[in-house]
Design a protein around this motif. Structure first.
Motif, short mmCIF file in Angstrom:
data_model
loop_
_atom_site.label_atom_id
_atom_site.label_comp_id
_atom_site.label_asym_id
_atom_site.label_seq_id
_atom_site.Cartn_x
_atom_site.Cartn_y
_atom_site.Cartn_z
N MET A 1 0.86 -1.18 0.00
CA MET A 1 0.00 0.00 0.00
C MET A 1 0.89 1.23 0.00
O MET A 1 1.89 1.28 0.72
N THR A 2 0.54 2.21 -0.83
CA THR A 2 1.31 3.46 -0.86
C THR A 2 0.78 4.40 0.21
O THR A 2 -0.38 4.79 0.20
N ILE A 3 1.67 4.77 1.13
CA ILE A 3 1.31 5.62 2.26
C ILE A 3 1.82 7.04 2.01
O ILE A 3 2.92 7.24 1.52
N ASN A 4 0.99 8.02 2.35
CA ASN A 4 1.37 9.42 2.21
C ASN A 4 1.94 9.92 3.53
O ASN A 4 1.23 10.03 4.53
N LEU A 5 3.24 10.18 3.55
CA LEU A 5 3.91 10.72 4.73
C LEU A 5 3.87 12.25 4.65
O LEU A 5 4.57 12.86 3.85
N HIS A 6 3.03 12.84 5.49
CA HIS A 6 2.75 14.27 5.39
C HIS A 6 3.84 15.13 6.02
O HIS A 6 4.39 14.79 7.08
N ASN A 7 4.11 16.27 5.38
CA ASN A 7 4.95 17.34 5.94
C ASN A 7 6.31 16.86 6.45
O ASN A 7 6.74 17.21 7.54
N CYS A 8 7.00 16.09 5.60
CA CYS A 8 8.33 15.61 5.98
C CYS A 8 9.31 16.76 6.15
O CYS A 8 10.30 16.64 6.90
N GLU A 9 9.05 17.88 5.49
CA GLU A 9 9.97 19.02 5.57
C GLU A 9 10.00 19.65 6.96
O GLU A 9 10.92 20.39 7.29
N GLN A 10 9.02 19.34 7.80
CA GLN A 10 8.95 19.94 9.13
C GLN A 10 9.60 19.06 10.21
O GLN A 10 9.68 19.47 11.37
N MET A 11 10.03 17.86 9.85
CA MET A 11 10.47 16.89 10.85
C MET A 11 11.98 16.78 10.97
O MET A 11 12.70 16.85 9.98
N SER A 12 12.42 16.55 12.21
CA SER A 12 13.80 16.14 12.44
C SER A 12 13.89 14.65 12.07
O SER A 12 12.87 14.00 11.82
N LEU A 13 15.09 14.13 12.07
CA LEU A 13 15.28 12.71 11.75
C LEU A 13 14.57 11.81 12.75
O LEU A 13 13.91 10.83 12.37
N SER A 14 14.66 12.13 14.03
CA SER A 14 13.99 11.31 15.06
C SER A 14 12.47 11.42 14.95
O SER A 14 11.75 10.44 15.18
N GLU A 15 11.96 12.60 14.60
CA GLU A 15 10.51 12.77 14.42
C GLU A 15 10.02 11.97 13.22
O GLU A 15 8.93 11.37 13.26
N LEU A 16 10.81 11.94 12.15
CA LEU A 16 10.43 11.15 10.98
C LEU A 16 10.41 9.67 11.32
O LEU A 16 9.49 8.94 10.91
N ALA A 17 11.40 9.20 12.10
CA ALA A 17 11.43 7.79 12.52
C ALA A 17 10.21 7.45 13.37
O ALA A 17 9.60 6.38 13.20
N ALA A 18 9.82 8.35 14.28
CA ALA A 18 8.66 8.12 15.13
C ALA A 18 7.38 8.10 14.31
O ALA A 18 6.46 7.32 14.57
N TYR A 19 7.31 8.97 13.30
CA TYR A 19 6.14 9.04 12.42
C TYR A 19 5.97 7.72 11.66
O TYR A 19 4.88 7.15 11.60
N ILE A 20 7.06 7.23 11.09
CA ILE A 20 7.00 5.97 10.34
C ILE A 20 6.63 4.81 11.26
O ILE A 20 5.84 3.92 10.89
N ALA A 21 7.16 4.80 12.49
CA ALA A 21 6.82 3.75 13.46
C ALA A 21 5.33 3.80 13.80
O ALA A 21 4.68 2.76 13.95
#
Length: 318
Positions: free
Chosen positions: A125-145
């Motif tokens: 399934m293709t997932i839309n990861l919103h507003n990646c430009e606003q995230m730190s690396l750790s925030e992006l990892a938490a979002y994906i988790a």
């Protein structure tokens, strides 16, 4: 001995399995068909030497607890986001009318990455990861988790039905009643009739909080697609003449293969050169040639060159 069931077509092949398209396959088939029917694709490769960068990443993972949760996939998504910030021409949508040759390109500040992910049932399934430009690396990892957590509570068919319904409404707004009627007939009667969970079970499913499952917002169209085959099979690599699907109305798709280790030329401090084992990351960039030319990829690649040449800078990304 049981009689073999054979395919009755011209070749007379023995039939192993037959499966009518379900909703997930219908959506993929529709989107990719539209991509190749309407978009003039063009592509190029970018293979940076990321040896020191990847070595430094592994060093941080081994020494610092906060880096344990950072996968290579998440790291590359963060890097791609930085490249897109430097190259807004790649992050947008296009509208184009062939008969009048009138078109419009809209570029976005929001970087919403459409990324194919494997669901618990093994389907994609293709997932839309919103507003990646606003995230730190750790925030992006938490979002994906958190996305993966919500996947476990998601009925794939119902989530895709929501998205397909939204897509159908968009066709109505565009005056494509012919497509809408064809879809309704194809999904309601005959071999292509869509199977959904019973109404009572469906009602209970939608009672669960939206924050605990994937909704149409998670699978709606993003601003750019990133397809990481390297995260599924490390020995993979995209290379010409392979073309990835640019899904309309997006302008481009970025394909990632697994890290390749091969000989590379290294310049020593004194200026001499020698051949050493090096690690390269293959990026495959496909674009809608109506909207982009090859030169518009340059700021993206230059930003990634800068990132890979300064591995110590990643310490500030957490």
């Amino acid at each position: 001995m049981a009689e073999k069931k054979v395919y009755t077509g011209k070749a007379g092949f023995e039939l192993l399995h037959r499966e009518q398209f379900k909703l997930q396959r219908k959506i993929v088939a529709n989107m990719t068909s539209e991509a190749w029917e309407t978009i003039p694709h063009a592509a190029g490769n970018y293979e940076p030497d990321a040896t020191e960068f990847l070595d430094y990443y592994q060093k941080l993972r081994g020494e610092r607890p906060e880096w344990k949760a950072i996968t290579v996939n998440t790291l590359l998504l963060y890097i791609i986001t930085q490249g897109l910030i430097a190259c807004p021409a790649m992050n947008g949508h296009i509208t184009f009318k062939r008969k009048s040759a009138n078109g419009c390109i809209e570029l976005y500040k929001d970087i919403n990455i459409s990324m194919p992910m494997i669901m618990p049932d093994g389907k994609m399934m293709t997932i839309n990861l919103h507003n990646c430009e606003q995230m730190s690396l750790s925030e992006l990892a938490a979002y994906i988790a958190d996305v993966r957590r919500r996947m476990d509570n998601t009925d794939v068919t119902e989530a895709m039905y929501e998205a397909a319904f939204e897509n159908t409404i968009n066709y109505i707004k565009r005056g494509r009643v012919d497509i809408v009627l064809s879809r309704l007939l194809g999904n309601m009667i005959g071999k292509g009739k869509m199977e959904r969970v019973p109404k009572k079970a469906r009602k209970e499913y939608f009672k669960s909080p939206a924050r605990d499952r994937l909704t149409k917002l998670d699978i709606e169209q993003g601003t750019v697609t990133v397809s990481n085959l390297g995260s599924v099979y490390r020995g993979s690599a995209y290379a010409p003449p392979v073309l990835l699907d640019v899904i309309p109305p997006q302008l481009c798709v970025i394909g990632l293969g697994g890290t390749i280790e091969r000989p590379g030329i290294v310049t020593l401090p004194g200026g001499a050169k020698e051949i050493k084992p090096r690690k390269f990351i293959p990026f495959h960039l496909c674009m809608d040639h109506r909207a982009l030319d090859y030169g518009e990829f340059v700021p993206f690649m230059r930003r990634l060159d800068e990132i890979f040449s300064k591995p110590e800078a990643m310490e500030n990304w957490i």
